[in-house]
Design a protein around this motif. Structure first.
Motif, short mmCIF file in Angstrom:
data_model
loop_
_atom_site.label_atom_id
_atom_site.label_comp_id
_atom_site.label_asym_id
_atom_site.label_seq_id
_atom_site.Cartn_x
_atom_site.Cartn_y
_atom_site.Cartn_z
N ARG A 1 0.81 -1.21 0.00
CA ARG A 1 0.00 0.00 0.00
C ARG A 1 0.85 1.26 0.00
NH1 ARG A 1 -2.34 3.53 3.57
NH2 ARG A 1 -4.44 4.26 3.00
N ARG A 2 1.89 1.28 0.80
CA ARG A 2 2.75 2.47 0.90
C ARG A 2 3.40 2.78 -0.45
NH1 ARG A 2 7.99 2.50 1.12
NH2 ARG A 2 8.04 0.28 1.65
N MET A 3 3.93 1.77 -1.13
CA MET A 3 4.59 1.99 -2.41
C MET A 3 3.61 2.42 -3.48
SD MET A 3 7.48 -1.03 -2.55
CE MET A 3 8.09 -0.46 -4.14
N LEU A 4 2.41 1.84 -3.44
CA LEU A 4 1.37 2.22 -4.41
C LEU A 4 1.02 3.70 -4.26
CD1 LEU A 4 -0.83 1.54 -6.53
CD2 LEU A 4 -2.30 0.86 -4.61
N LEU A 5 0.80 4.14 -3.03
CA LEU A 5 0.42 5.53 -2.81
C LEU A 5 1.57 6.47 -3.12
CD1 LEU A 5 -1.67 5.20 0.47
CD2 LEU A 5 -2.51 5.49 -1.87
N GLN A 6 2.80 6.10 -2.78
CA GLN A 6 3.95 6.95 -3.09
C GLN A 6 4.13 7.12 -4.60
OE1 GLN A 6 7.23 5.05 -1.06
NE2 GLN A 6 6.84 6.14 0.87
N ALA A 7 3.74 6.11 -5.37
CA ALA A 7 3.87 6.18 -6.83
C ALA A 7 2.72 6.95 -7.48
CB ALA A 7 3.94 4.77 -7.41
N GLY A 8 1.70 7.30 -6.70
CA GLY A 8 0.58 8.05 -7.26
C GLY A 8 -0.73 7.31 -7.26
N GLY A 9 -0.70 6.03 -6.87
CA GLY A 9 -1.93 5.26 -6.79
C GLY A 9 -2.54 4.96 -8.14
N PHE A 10 -3.85 4.72 -8.14
CA PHE A 10 -4.58 4.43 -9.37
C PHE A 10 -5.10 5.72 -9.99
CE2 PHE A 10 -5.24 0.47 -6.85
CZ PHE A 10 -4.57 -0.40 -7.70
N PRO A 11 -5.20 5.76 -11.32
CA PRO A 11 -5.70 6.97 -11.99
C PRO A 11 -7.21 7.12 -11.83
CG PRO A 11 -5.40 5.23 -13.59
CD PRO A 11 -4.88 4.69 -12.28
N GLN A 12 -7.68 8.34 -11.87
CA GLN A 12 -9.11 8.63 -11.85
C GLN A 12 -9.66 8.59 -13.28
OE1 GLN A 12 -10.87 9.22 -8.95
NE2 GLN A 12 -9.00 8.92 -7.77
N ASN A 13 -10.98 8.41 -13.40
CA ASN A 13 -11.66 8.44 -14.70
C ASN A 13 -10.99 7.50 -15.70
OD1 ASN A 13 -13.41 10.53 -13.74
ND2 ASN A 13 -11.76 12.00 -14.13
N CYS A 14 -10.82 6.25 -15.27
CA CYS A 14 -10.11 5.26 -16.07
C CYS A 14 -11.06 4.12 -16.43
CB CYS A 14 -8.91 4.75 -15.28
SG CYS A 14 -7.83 3.65 -16.20
N ALA A 15 -11.34 3.95 -17.71
CA ALA A 15 -12.27 2.91 -18.15
C ALA A 15 -11.66 1.53 -18.02
CB ALA A 15 -12.69 3.15 -19.59
#
Length: 292
Positions: A166-180
């Motif tokens: 979780r920490r690495m995912l959030l540090q990298a920017g997480g998941f994009p918004q408005n993504c089909a």
């Protein structure tokens, strides 16, 4: 490490019952199992509640492959590992979650580990080949140094069954918004560019495949084209997907020649349709975000 299992659901049908049963049989018991239901009308939400899972309901119009998963990640701040599963991916054995999490733990630099997806028993040859091509028997660790060899496949991952630090995912920017679609590849690419690695855990297996119609594949590849255009500043660093597509076509034709030669004309039609839909989607979407 504390873990959370996140499953987005909408009208999972009979297969959802099998997925729930496979979760309940696991030797690794996540601290939290969160089901995000986006308007089920077939009692999929009731099935989750009966199983003792946490249920979070959202409106169907609010569902977004990237944004909804990012919301879920933010809902479990106490968990070090977040596992994603789709409503139709049946965990193959009781140690499947344990195998995936163990693979992530074994590599200190890994930000994400994704498991092997096997075709359904009823899968036709075209459907079976797609799974065998994308999910081989050998496990692997991928980093930026593999781009010359793998191209865009370096960032390949799948949220049908994947575990994140979780920490690495959030540090990298997480998941994009408005993504089909493609939020998993975008997250993996962001993790790689932050110096992390991507693990393919072939020993952690789920039963998951789709028998798409030609029209369904066209819609899917249209959305892939849009995603590649919107995320061009990010994905261009991993080279063009063209070479990977050519390798897939050669592999598929060789597989069908051995297994079902009468399906080759259909496979060629699907290839032309997918390529056209991909190009159309890519032209229709402006670049929406610049990623450092």
């Amino acid at each position: 490490m504390s873990t959370a299992l996140i499953v987005p659901v909408k009208n999972g049908g009979p297969r959802w019952h099998r997925v729930v049963a496979s979760i309940q049989e696991q030797t690794l018991r996540p601290q939290r199992v969160v089901v995000i239901d986006s308007g089920s009308t077939d009692d999929s939400d009731a099935v989750a509640k009966t199983a003792g899972f946490e249920l979070h309901a959202i409106a169907p119009t609010c569902f977004d492959h990237g944004g909804t998963r990012q919301m879920a990640v933010e809902m479990v701040p106490e968990c070090e590992i977040v596992i994603f599963l789709t409503q139709d991916a049946v965990l193959e054995g009781p140690d499947t979650l344990e195998q995936l999490v163990s693979a992530l733990r074994a590599y200190p630099q890994a930000g994400v580990a994704y498991g092997r997806q096997l075709p359904r028993a009823e899968a036709d040859p075209i459907e079976r080949h797609a799974r065998l091509f994308n999910y081989p028997e050998r496990a692997a660790e991928k980093s930026l140094k593999d781009i010359q060899r793998l191209g865009i496949k370096t960032a390949f991952s799948s949220n049908s069954f994947a575990a994140y630090r979780r920490r690495m995912l959030l540090q990298a920017g997480g998941f994009p918004q408005n993504c089909a679609m493609g939020e998993d590849m975008i997250a993996a690419a962001r993790i790689l560019l932050q110096g992390g690695t991507v693990i393919y855990a072939a020993q952690a297996r789920v039963i998951h495949s789709h028998g798409f119609t030609v029209a369904e594949e066209a819609r899917r590849y249209y959305n892939i084209g849009r995603m590649h255009a919107q995320q061009h500043p990010l994905l261009a660093r991993f080279q063009s997907p063209a070479s990977e597509g050519q390798r897939f076509v050669r592999s598929e034709l060789a597989f069908l020649l051995r297994q079902a030669p009468w399906r080759i004309p259909e496979a060629l039609l699907r290839t032309v349709t997918k390529y056209g839909a991909y190009r159309w989607g890519k032209r229709s979407a402006p670049v929406m975000e610049q990623i450092g």
